[in-house]
Design an enzyme around this catalytic site. Structure first.
Site, PDB file in Angstrom:
ATOM      1  N   ALA A 179       3.349   2.139   2.952  1.00 37.60           N
ATOM      2  CA  ALA A 179       3.769   0.913   3.647  1.00 37.60           C
ATOM      3  C   ALA A 179       5.269   0.902   3.936  1.00 37.60           C
ATOM      4  CB  ALA A 179       3.388  -0.312   2.819  1.00 37.60           C
ATOM      5  N   GLY A 180       6.043   1.624   3.104  1.00 42.59           N
ATOM      6  CA  GLY A 180       7.495   1.690   3.333  1.00 42.59           C
ATOM      7  C   GLY A 180       8.333   1.244   2.152  1.00 42.59           C
ATOM      8  N   LYS A 181       7.732   1.146   0.974  1.00 38.39           N
ATOM      9  CA  LYS A 181       8.459   0.639  -0.201  1.00 38.39           C
ATOM     10  C   LYS A 181       9.651   1.536  -0.551  1.00 38.39           C
ATOM     11  CE  LYS A 181       4.722   0.906  -2.712  1.00 38.39           C
ATOM     12  NZ  LYS A 181       3.816   1.429  -1.675  1.00 38.39           N
ATOM     13  N   THR A 182       9.410   2.831  -0.677  1.00 37.56           N
ATOM     14  CA  THR A 182      10.494   3.752  -1.050  1.00 37.56           C
ATOM     15  C   THR A 182      11.592   3.760   0.004  1.00 37.56           C
ATOM     16  OG1 THR A 182       8.939   5.142  -2.261  1.00 37.56           O
ATOM     17  CG2 THR A 182      11.015   6.173  -1.624  1.00 37.56           C
ATOM     18  N   LEU A 217       0.825  -1.217   0.000  1.00 35.19           N
ATOM     19  CA  LEU A 217       0.000   0.000   0.000  1.00 35.19           C
ATOM     20  C   LEU A 217       0.855   1.262   0.000  1.00 35.19           C
ATOM     21  CD1 LEU A 217      -2.604  -1.007   2.761  1.00 35.19           C
ATOM     22  CD2 LEU A 217      -3.051  -0.823   0.289  1.00 35.19           C
ATOM     23  N   SER A 218       0.249   2.361  -0.386  1.00 34.54           N
ATOM     24  CA  SER A 218       0.935   3.645  -0.282  1.00 34.54           C
ATOM     25  C   SER A 218       1.267   3.902   1.192  1.00 34.54           C
ATOM     26  CB  SER A 218       0.005   4.758  -0.805  1.00 34.54           C
ATOM     27  OG  SER A 218       0.616   6.006  -0.623  1.00 34.54           O
ATOM     28  N   SER A 226       1.722  -1.655  -7.329  1.00 33.66           N
ATOM     29  CA  SER A 226       1.416  -2.850  -8.140  1.00 33.66           C
ATOM     30  C   SER A 226       0.333  -3.714  -7.500  1.00 33.66           C
ATOM     31  CB  SER A 226       2.680  -3.660  -8.451  1.00 33.66           C
ATOM     32  OG  SER A 226       3.680  -3.539  -7.480  1.00 33.66           O
TER      33      SER A 226
HETATM   34  P1  ADP Z   1       5.662   3.911   0.153  1.00 31.11           P
HETATM   35  O1  ADP Z   1       6.860   4.047  -0.751  1.00 31.11           O
HETATM   36  O2  ADP Z   1       5.289   2.468   0.399  1.00 31.11           O
HETATM   37  O3  ADP Z   1       4.503   4.752  -0.253  1.00 31.11           O
HETATM   38  P2  ADP Z   1       7.245   5.437   2.009  1.00 31.11           P
HETATM   39  O4  ADP Z   1       8.531   4.679   2.098  1.00 31.11           O
HETATM   40  O5  ADP Z   1       7.172   6.652   1.136  1.00 31.11           O
HETATM   41  O6  ADP Z   1       6.072   4.409   1.612  1.00 31.11           O
HETATM   42  O7  ADP Z   1       6.769   5.865   3.470  1.00 31.11           O
HETATM   43  C1  ADP Z   1       6.804   4.955   4.558  1.00 31.11           C
HETATM   44  C2  ADP Z   1       6.872   5.732   5.870  1.00 31.11           C
HETATM   45  O8  ADP Z   1       6.858   4.814   6.951  1.00 31.11           O
HETATM   46  C3  ADP Z   1       8.147   6.561   5.977  1.00 31.11           C
HETATM   47  O9  ADP Z   1       7.840   7.775   6.601  1.00 31.11           O
HETATM   48  C4  ADP Z   1       9.011   5.679   6.909  1.00 31.11           C
HETATM   49  O10 ADP Z   1       9.945   6.433   7.647  1.00 31.11           O
HETATM   50  C5  ADP Z   1       7.968   5.030   7.818  1.00 31.11           C
HETATM   51  N1  ADP Z   1       8.394   3.780   8.418  1.00 31.11           N
HETATM   52  C6  ADP Z   1       8.297   3.496   9.725  1.00 31.11           C
HETATM   53  N2  ADP Z   1       8.773   2.270   9.979  1.00 31.11           N
HETATM   54  C7  ADP Z   1       9.188   1.757   8.810  1.00 31.11           C
HETATM   55  C8  ADP Z   1       9.795   0.532   8.419  1.00 31.11           C
HETATM   56  N3  ADP Z   1      10.054  -0.437   9.304  1.00 31.11           N
HETATM   57  N4  ADP Z   1      10.085   0.338   7.117  1.00 31.11           N
HETATM   58  C9  ADP Z   1       9.807   1.301   6.206  1.00 31.11           C
HETATM   59  N5  ADP Z   1       9.255   2.481   6.503  1.00 31.11           N
HETATM   60  C10 ADP Z   1       8.935   2.730   7.803  1.00 31.11           C
END
Ligand code: ADP
Length: 183
Positions: A16-19, A13-14, A86
């Site tokens: 979730a932490g992918k980037t 999901l948006s 995706s």
């Molecule tokens: P996505 O790319 O899935 O939309 P982002 O990476 O942009 O998500 O954002 C995820 C957010 O969650 C960031 O602010 C990140 O710091 C936070 N976060 C907290 N814990 C985690 C973790 N264990 N892994 C990845 N992101 C995390």
């Protein structure tokens, strides 16, 4: 040097932490001597997929385009890390079938967690009806049924998620466990 190309496909999901995990992996794998490229869904939509919307058809085209480029990179020894929602199982299955070294990573955080984070303020806008067809709110996200790796970003640190993926790549013999020492 590590020169085994592969595609690491981060779905979730948006928010979730992918980037975040992709950037962590990019750093870690470069340290270990890999060639790395990150293909981030948000960035791709401003160039390669500029003009595409969020209908099912456009989302599928977007995923196929990213897969096409990632495959070219991986065939040339690059670790292509894709960070893109995706949302469709069939589209991801197609990637697995067409890309030789394909690893699916499910970046798993519940909708509630992602919405509380709301990193880009998009969930609030989707709830307010300002954004239509937002994944998780009024558009489908099909969870992977059999991903190679799951990162539970609600209870794991970023470092733990990165280490988990890296350990799997060692186990599958994509990277050497001792690479860091040799550098
Ligand atoms: P996505 O790319 O899935 O939309 P982002 O990476 O942009 O998500 O954002 C995820 C957010 O969650 C960031 O602010 C990140 O710091 C936070 N976060 C907290 N814990 C985690 C973790 N264990 N892994 C990845 N992101 C995390």
């Amino acid at each position: 040097m590590n020169r085994k190309g592969l595609v690491l496909w981060l779905t979730g999901l948006s928010g979730a932490g992918k980037t975040t995990i992709a950037k962590g992996l990019e750093h870690e794998l470069r340290e270990r001597g890999c060639l790395v490229e990150v293909l981030d869904g948000d960035v791709i939509r401003t160039n390669l997929s500029k003009g595409l919307g969020f209908s099912k058809e456009d989302r599928e085209i977007n995923i196929r385009r990213i897969g096409f480029v990632a495959n070219l990179l991986s065939r040339n020894g690059v670790v292509a890390i894709v960070a893109a929602i995706s949302p469709y199982r069939t589209a991801r299955k197609e990637l697995r079938q067409t890309i030789e070294n394909f690893i699916e990573v499910y970046v798993n955080a519940s909708l509630q967690v992602c919405e509380e984070r709301d990193v880009k303020g998009l969930y609030a806008r989707a709830r307010a009806g300002e954004i239509k067809a937002f994944t998780g709110i009024d558009d489908l996200y099909e969870e992977p049924l059999n991903p190679d790796i799951v990162c539970y970003t609600f209870e794991e640190s970023i470092q733990q998620s990165v280490a988990k993926v890296t350990a799997k790549l060692e186990e599958l013999d994509y990277i050497s466990a001792y690479q860091r020492c040799e550098n």
